[in-house]
Design a protein around this motif. Structure first.
Motif, short mmCIF file in Angstrom:
data_model
loop_
_atom_site.label_atom_id
_atom_site.label_comp_id
_atom_site.label_asym_id
_atom_site.label_seq_id
_atom_site.Cartn_x
_atom_site.Cartn_y
_atom_site.Cartn_z
N PRO A 196 9.10 -30.96 -8.77
CA PRO A 196 10.17 -32.41 -9.24
C PRO A 196 8.79 -33.33 -9.03
O PRO A 196 9.37 -33.79 -10.21
N ASN A 197 8.05 -32.98 -8.80
CA ASN A 197 6.52 -33.48 -9.40
C ASN A 197 6.15 -33.40 -10.49
O ASN A 197 4.74 -34.13 -10.67
N GLY A 198 6.25 -32.38 -10.69
CA GLY A 198 5.83 -31.96 -12.21
C GLY A 198 5.31 -31.84 -14.09
O GLY A 198 6.21 -33.38 -13.37
N SER A 199 5.74 -31.73 -14.48
CA SER A 199 5.30 -31.72 -15.84
C SER A 199 5.65 -30.84 -17.29
O SER A 199 5.31 -29.87 -17.15
N THR A 244 -0.32 -26.53 -11.52
CA THR A 244 0.25 -27.90 -12.75
C THR A 244 1.96 -27.09 -13.37
O THR A 244 1.91 -26.91 -14.41
N ALA A 292 8.69 -29.78 -14.42
CA ALA A 292 9.30 -30.35 -13.51
C ALA A 292 10.92 -29.91 -13.82
O ALA A 292 11.86 -30.66 -12.84
N GLY A 298 12.32 -30.45 -2.60
CA GLY A 298 12.55 -31.74 -3.01
C GLY A 298 13.84 -31.56 -3.42
O GLY A 298 14.38 -30.61 -3.68
N TYR A 316 15.51 -32.49 -7.01
CA TYR A 316 15.09 -32.25 -9.05
C TYR A 316 16.58 -33.04 -9.07
O TYR A 316 17.69 -32.78 -9.50
#
Length: 147
Positions: free
Chosen positions: A30-33, A42, A45, A65, A67
């Motif tokens: 959820p905190n990815g990109s 890394t 998202a 988490g 999404y």
């Protein structure tokens, strides 16, 4: 030069053997990109991005988490007959296909609980969270809410 049967058949086997698919393991959080490389450090998202790069044999591990999806990839349409509860909008289309021995896998990472929430998509249409149009796709351990 003398060839034995073993050498000839071995050479033919190597020549006709299909190339194996190059499978990659990626991570989504959820905190990815979606501009990240998809590694554990890394992660991506979204499932939309995962699907856009998916190839046969790839595995996408979803971290714990929620999404949250607030926008559909399709729309109800402009006509009054389209903008009602019988029309459907789609949030994610899994349109890439794996193959018989190389599935595309979207799964919860280890014992974590990823939740795909589509409750943020607000309109008068029905919401279809996942539209699976590809084949040889494996989904495991993902909780889907809001559809």
């Amino acid at each position: 030069m003398r060839f034995t049967r073993f050498h000839v058949s071995g050479a033919l086997l190597a020549f006709f053997a299909p190339l194996a698919a190059h499978a990659t393991t990626y991570f989504v959080a959820p905190n990815g990109s979606d501009t990240a490389d998809g590694s554990m450090g890394t992660p991506f998202a979204t499932m939309n991005h995962a699907n856009s790069i998916a190839k046969a044999g790839d595995v996408f591990n979803f971290r714990a988490g929620t999404y949250t999806y607030a926008k559909a990839e399709t729309f109800c349409g402009g006509g009054a007959s389209d903008n009602n509860q019988t029309a459907t909008v789609v949030a994610i289309t899994l349109g890439k296909s794996g193959s018989a021995g190389n599935l595309i896998t979207y799964q919860a990472y280890q014992n974590e609980l990823p939740i795909l929430s589509f409750s943020g998509i607000k309109n008068d249409c029905r919401v279809k969270g996942l539209n699976v149009t590809g084949s040889y796709i494996y989904l495991k351990g993902l909780e889907i809410t809001g559809v």
